[in-house]
Scaffold this motif. Sequence first.
Motif, PDB file in Angstrom:
ATOM      1  N   VAL A  19      35.758 -73.464  68.796  1.00 28.94           N
ATOM      2  CA  VAL A  19      35.956 -72.656  69.992  1.00 28.94           C
ATOM      3  C   VAL A  19      34.633 -72.080  70.478  1.00 28.94           C
ATOM      4  N   THR A  21      33.113 -69.232  73.314  1.00 36.48           N
ATOM      5  CA  THR A  21      33.332 -68.170  74.302  1.00 36.48           C
ATOM      6  C   THR A  21      31.963 -67.598  74.657  1.00 36.48           C
ATOM      7  N   TYR A  89      36.246 -71.210  76.601  1.00 42.04           N
ATOM      8  CA  TYR A  89      36.743 -70.193  77.526  1.00 42.04           C
ATOM      9  C   TYR A  89      35.724 -69.949  78.634  1.00 42.04           C
ATOM     10  N   PHE A  93      36.858 -65.153  80.686  1.00 41.71           N
ATOM     11  CA  PHE A  93      38.102 -65.352  79.937  1.00 41.71           C
ATOM     12  C   PHE A  93      39.318 -65.600  80.840  1.00 41.71           C
ATOM     13  N   THR A  95      40.151 -68.395  82.263  1.00 42.49           N
ATOM     14  CA  THR A  95      40.725 -69.724  81.987  1.00 42.49           C
ATOM     15  C   THR A  95      40.148 -70.249  80.670  1.00 42.49           C
ATOM     16  N   ARG A  96      40.866 -71.221  80.086  1.00 40.09           N
ATOM     17  CA  ARG A  96      40.278 -71.925  78.959  1.00 40.09           C
ATOM     18  C   ARG A  96      40.537 -73.414  79.139  1.00 40.09           C
ATOM     19  N   THR A  97      39.589 -74.201  78.696  1.00 39.09           N
ATOM     20  CA  THR A  97      39.692 -75.642  78.825  1.00 39.09           C
ATOM     21  C   THR A  97      39.787 -76.246  77.432  1.00 39.09           C
ATOM     22  N   THR A  98      40.841 -77.035  77.214  1.00 37.57           N
ATOM     23  CA  THR A  98      40.963 -77.752  75.953  1.00 37.57           C
ATOM     24  C   THR A  98      40.059 -78.972  76.010  1.00 37.57           C
ATOM     25  N   ASP A 233      37.127 -63.491  71.221  1.00 32.74           N
ATOM     26  CA  ASP A 233      37.854 -64.767  71.223  1.00 32.74           C
ATOM     27  C   ASP A 233      39.356 -64.493  71.349  1.00 32.74           C
ATOM     28  N   THR A 235      41.782 -66.553  71.370  1.00 28.72           N
ATOM     29  CA  THR A 235      42.649 -67.527  70.706  1.00 28.72           C
ATOM     30  C   THR A 235      43.560 -66.820  69.710  1.00 28.72           C
TER      31      THR A 235
END
Lengths: 309, 309
Positions: A19, A21, A89, A93, A95-98, A233, A235
Amino acid sequence: MSRSTASLLVVGSVGLDTVETRAGKRAEVLGGAASYFSVAASFLAPVRLTAVVGTDFPDAHTKLLADRAVDLAGLERVSGKTFRWSGVYAKDFSTRTTLDTELNVFQDFNPKLPAGWGASEYVFLANIDPVLQLSVLEQAGKPRFVACDTMNFWIEGKREALLKLLARVDMLLLNDEEARQLSGEANLPAAARAIRALGPKAVVIKRGDAGALLFHEAGVFAAPAFPIENVVDPTGAGDSFAGGFMGWMAREGVVDPMTIRTAMILGSVLASFSVEDFSLDRFRRLDLTQIRERFAAFADLVHFEKIKI
Amino acid sequence: MSRSTASLLVVGSVGLDTVETRAGKRAEVLGGAASYFSVAASFLAPVRLTAVVGTDFPDAHTKLLADRAVDLAGLERVSGKTFRWSGVYAKDFSTRTTLDTELNVFQDFNPKLPAGWGASEYVFLANIDPVLQLSVLEQAGKPRFVACDTMNFWIEGKREALLKLLARVDMLLLNDEEARQLSGEANLPAAARAIRALGPKAVVIKRGDAGALLFHEAGVFAAPAFPIENVVDPTGAGDSFAGGFMGWMAREGVVDPMTIRTAMILGSVLASFSVEDFSLDRFRRLDLTQIRERFAAFADLVHFEKIKI
C-alpha cells in the motif's frame, strides 16, 4: 473480559497488502478484512478466525494474531501463495486505486468451521463471496447475532446469493455507495429502509470520515468519525469498525438497542486507531486504557446540553 | 424570547430563485442567503436585515419576512430588478448546476446600516464580496460576536480582502470544499487549524448530509445532520444553519463553549427543516414546538451510554 462474554466467529480474508499513501509505502504487510476484524475485536472479546493463507504467509503475521489471543484453529494453511492486494491512495485520501489483486489460495477458499465453532453465538461474515458466507451460516447452529459485510462486486455479480444471505442475517454493514447500489436509492435513510425490507433488522452505513449511521427497529443512531489529523493508511478502517462493533456485542452478550449504540461507538473507536498507522501497526501498541480514553473523547465530541428552548 | 436576548444583524443577499429538484420546480420564489438566515434565526431571536431588492420584489415576500418579525429597516428597495438565481439539482442531490445568475440591483449593493444598527451585538456577514463584509464591520461598533460565510468565488478572486476580513471575525462558516480551497489542506482538522491561524477563533465546516464540525479553542464538536428521507430542496440549508446558530447565540447572549455547541445543534435543526420544502416554505408552517421536538430528536440521534469498558 466480563464473565458473560459470548463466542465470536469471523470468516473472511487474510492477506498480504502492498500500500502507498502520502505517508509512505509498505510492501507485503498484514492485511485482509478478517485480520483487521480479529485484532480490533480482540481488545474486547476473544475471536475465532476462519480464513486461508498460503505456505508463504510469514510467521510474524501469525504471531501477531496469536499474541492477540485470536484462536487460529480455523486458519487453514494450504499449498500455494497467500492472497495479495496492492493499492495506492490519492494524496487527499478521496480515492484509492487498486493496482493488483492476486486471489491465489483464496480462489479455492471453502471455509470449514473447526469442531465446536458451529455453536458460536456471534458471527461476522466479512466481505467474501456470498455463496461462501451462506455456507458458513449453514455450518453455524443458531447464532444469537449474525452480521455481514459485502461489496459492489458481489452486489453486481452475485445478487441472488446475496439476497438469500440477507434474508438470514441480523445486520448488514456496508458503505454509502454500496447501500445506494444495493437499494437503488440515493437517499441513505431510504436506502436503509429498502435494505431492511430484504431481511436485516439492522443496517449500518459506513461513511468514512463522515461517521456511520445505524438504522434499526429502534430508530436511527449517528456515530461520528473521530477527527484524525494525521491519517496514515485508511485500509481496513471499515473492518476494524466491524471488529470493535462485534467485539462489544460479544462481550456484552445481549442484543438490545443501547448495546448496539455502544457497539457503534466502539467500532468507531477501533476504526479511528486503525488509520493512524500502516497495516495493523497501530493495534500493536494499543491498550484498553487508550480505548477508554478515546471512548470518552467520542462522548465529548457529540456532547451538548439538553437545554430548554 | 428571554429577557437577555441580544441584537442580531445580518447582511447578505435577498433574491428570487428558480429551482428544479426531483421533487418539482418552483419559479421566482423567495431566496438568498440573508432570507434563509433571517427567517431561521427569527424563531430564536429578532433579526435586523440589511440587503437590497429591486422594485419588482413581490410584496408577499416582504410580508413573509415582516410576519416573522424581521426588522426590514435595512432592506433597501432600489430602482431595477431583484437579484435572481436559477439552478437544477441532480436527482440524487449530489451536485447542483447553476443555470443563471443575474446580479441586477445586487451589482451595486453598498450596505448602509440604519441608525442604531451599528451597535448590534451579534453580526452575521452572509456570503457576499468580502470588501462589502469589511465595510459592514467598519460600520459596526464593537459587536460581541461576528461570524461570516464565504465561497469559492471570493476565495479565488478576492483572497486579500477575505484575509483582511478573517483577521477580524470570531467565526467562519464554510463548506468542506471551501475549507480545503482556502487552507490548501485536504484533511479537515488540518484545514480548520490552518484557517484558525488566519484569525477566526472558531471554524465551522458544513458537510451537508454528513453534518457539521466545529473547531475552536475548546476542541472539536461534531453535529450530525438529521437523516431526512424526503429532501425536497437543499437550497439555503447552510444559511438556515447559520440562522439557527446565530439566533441561539443572540438569544443566550453569552459566548462560551457550551452555548456554541447548542447553537451548532439549533443550526442543524433549522437546516433540517429547511430542506423539507422549496424556498422558505417549510418555515411558514414551523413553530417552536416542532423545533423543540427536533432538538430532542437530535439528542436521541447521538445518545449512547457512558459505560465502563
